[in-house]
Scaffold this motif. Structure first.
Motif, mmCIF file in Angstrom:
data_model
loop_
_atom_site.group_PDB
_atom_site.id
_atom_site.type_symbol
_atom_site.label_atom_id
_atom_site.label_comp_id
_atom_site.label_asym_id
_atom_site.label_seq_id
_atom_site.Cartn_x
_atom_site.Cartn_y
_atom_site.Cartn_z
ATOM 1 N N HIS A 123 3.866 -2.324 -9.578
ATOM 2 C CA HIS A 123 3.875 -0.953 -10.096
ATOM 3 C C HIS A 123 3.750 0.058 -8.953
ATOM 4 O O HIS A 123 4.449 1.075 -8.945
ATOM 5 N N PHE A 124 2.886 -0.206 -7.987
ATOM 6 C CA PHE A 124 2.721 0.712 -6.870
ATOM 7 C C PHE A 124 3.993 0.789 -6.033
ATOM 8 O O PHE A 124 4.331 1.836 -5.489
ATOM 9 N N GLU A 125 4.698 -0.349 -5.934
ATOM 10 C CA GLU A 125 5.950 -0.361 -5.180
ATOM 11 C C GLU A 125 6.975 0.580 -5.804
ATOM 12 O O GLU A 125 7.820 1.137 -5.108
ATOM 13 N N SER A 126 6.902 0.748 -7.118
ATOM 14 C CA SER A 126 7.881 1.577 -7.814
ATOM 15 C C SER A 126 7.539 3.065 -7.772
ATOM 16 O O SER A 126 8.334 3.895 -8.218
ATOM 17 N N GLN A 127 6.352 3.399 -7.247
ATOM 18 C CA GLN A 127 5.914 4.787 -7.184
ATOM 19 C C GLN A 127 6.230 5.398 -5.818
ATOM 20 O O GLN A 127 6.512 4.689 -4.850
ATOM 21 N N SER A 128 6.153 6.721 -5.738
ATOM 22 C CA SER A 128 6.290 7.367 -4.441
ATOM 23 C C SER A 128 5.081 6.990 -3.590
ATOM 24 O O SER A 128 4.000 6.685 -4.125
ATOM 25 N N ALA A 133 -0.663 5.862 -2.905
ATOM 26 C CA ALA A 133 -1.883 6.035 -2.105
ATOM 27 C C ALA A 133 -3.031 6.545 -2.973
ATOM 28 O O ALA A 133 -4.180 6.106 -2.825
ATOM 29 N N TYR A 134 -2.727 7.458 -3.882
ATOM 30 C CA TYR A 134 -3.776 7.978 -4.771
ATOM 31 C C TYR A 134 -4.300 6.876 -5.680
ATOM 32 O O TYR A 134 -5.514 6.747 -5.891
ATOM 33 N N ALA A 154 4.218 -1.965 7.969
ATOM 34 C CA ALA A 154 4.638 -0.565 8.096
ATOM 35 C C ALA A 154 4.235 0.241 6.867
ATOM 36 O O ALA A 154 3.691 1.350 6.982
ATOM 37 N N LYS A 155 4.495 -0.303 5.686
ATOM 38 C CA LYS A 155 4.149 0.426 4.463
ATOM 39 C C LYS A 155 2.635 0.495 4.293
ATOM 40 O O LYS A 155 2.094 1.497 3.824
ATOM 41 N N LEU A 160 -2.289 3.767 4.227
ATOM 42 C CA LEU A 160 -3.623 4.035 4.769
ATOM 43 C C LEU A 160 -3.699 5.438 5.353
ATOM 44 O O LEU A 160 -4.703 6.145 5.188
ATOM 45 N N ASN A 161 -2.636 5.842 6.030
ATOM 46 C CA ASN A 161 -2.597 7.181 6.607
ATOM 47 C C ASN A 161 -2.614 8.245 5.522
ATOM 48 O O ASN A 161 -3.273 9.285 5.655
ATOM 49 N N ARG A 162 -1.914 7.987 4.427
ATOM 50 C CA ARG A 162 -1.887 8.943 3.320
ATOM 51 C C ARG A 162 -3.252 9.035 2.634
ATOM 52 O O ARG A 162 -3.682 10.118 2.234
ATOM 53 N N ILE A 163 -3.916 7.886 2.497
ATOM 54 C CA ILE A 163 -5.253 7.899 1.904
ATOM 55 C C ILE A 163 -6.206 8.686 2.790
ATOM 56 O O ILE A 163 -7.027 9.484 2.315
#
Length: 328
Positions: A123-128, A133-134, A154-155, A160-163
């Protein structure tokens, strides 16, 4: 009005602080007067509410100054507000209070954390990336670290950077994300059963391996929908598994000509069972036709069988017959 974090409190945040200051017993009486939408707004505002000190509370309501200025300094936390609201909701539900209509949105997050790792990852893979991250941040560090292991380096680093850089999220955005999760993963009642009938019909016409693969994919992203569709999978040969009453209800709506066409070349035991569900006159007509089979194209036979299966799915969706225990 600003807090120690130099941010003005919103109206719902001020309400949460005041309720917390009143204490659970007195706040309960007030919360019972809130409608479901107001309770949802209060819970959502608590997601981003900063810590409130006694001095800041005094600026919110002067009449509490004398009481709150004594004893242990007041410290209002968002988690305390959420706990207060959910405790009251639980009490109201157990007593049959109308507030039972309210479903605290934080339940979505506990439901999310209960899903298997592979379902969450898909499910997370299908999200932006920002939405994923949220979601990961809301899962908590231990569970998030487990899920992150499934992503490429890489992902994983990007998430992690977005969090790390994630700031406060507006209540409206939180509401939209929670609503999306609820609709995509946990709510099947809001959808028309026609969608399940259509998808089950498609999967019924695929090869067994193709159908299994498609259903596994649906289960990874929309488990509740996939389970509803799985219970509707049905092959023509499964007619032999139907209870006599269900088969009779089905055949009452099928033209005799279609029944004869569909039974061409079918297993003799299946033919016998289906014919036994027909009215006496229709059965005699069908038996006579089957004893002298015509040279019928296989495509016509397949179409007749598909039409009967579609009728099974429709009756199942309407609750007339139950095929959940014999789904293919």
């Amino acid at each position: 009005m600003s807090t120690g974090n130099s941010r003005a409190l919103t109206g719902p945040e001020k309400v949460g602080v005041l309720l917390l200051a009143l204490g659970k017993q007195r706040a309960s009486g007030l919360l019972k007067k809130f409608n479901p939408e107001e309770l949802n707004i209060l819970v959502r505002s608590a997601e981003i509410m900063p810590t409130i000190t006694a001095a800041e509370l005094e600026r919110i309501v002067d009449e509490f100054e004398s009481q709150l200025g004594q004893g242990t300094p007041f410290l209002g936390r968002a988690e305390d507000v959420r706990r207060l609201v959910t405790d009251v909701i639980s009490e109201n539900r157990s007593s049959g209070d109308p507030s039972e209509q309210f479903t605290a949105r934080q339940d979505v997050w506990s439901q999310l954390s209960a899903l298997p790792d592979d379902v969450l990852t898909a499910h997370f893979e299908s999200q932006s990336p920002q939405v994923a991250a949220y979601y990961l941040d809301r899962l908590g560090s231990e569970r998030a670290s487990t899920i992150l292991k499934s992503f490429s380096p890489a992902k994983r680093n990007d998430l992690l950077n977005r969090i790390l850089g994630m700031g406060q999220v507006a209540p409206q955005v939180i509401e939209a994300l929670e609503s999306g999760l609820h609709d995509e993963l946990f709510d099947i009642d809001h959808r028309s059963s026609d969608k399940y009938v259509a998808l089950a019909g498609i999967l019924n016409n695929l090869d067994k391996e193709e159908s299994t693969q498609a259903l596994e994919y649906l289960a990874s992203i929309k488990p509740k929908d996939a389970e509803a569709i799985r219970k509707m999978l049905f092959k023509f040969e499964d007619l032999s598994k139907l209870a006599a009453r269900a088969l009779t209800a089905l055949m009452d709506g099928i033209p005799v000509e279609r029944t004869v066409l569909a039974l061409q070349g079918a297993d003799p035991e299946l033919q016998t069972k289906v014919l036994s569900a027909l009215a006496p006159r229709a059965r005699r007509m069908a038996e006579a036709e089957l004893q002298s089979p015509a040279n019928v194209p296989q495509r016509d036979i397949a179409d007749a069988r598909r039409a009967i299966v579609d009728s099974v799915l429709r009756l199942s969706a309407e609750g007339v017959i139950d095929i959940s225990n014999i789904a293919a």
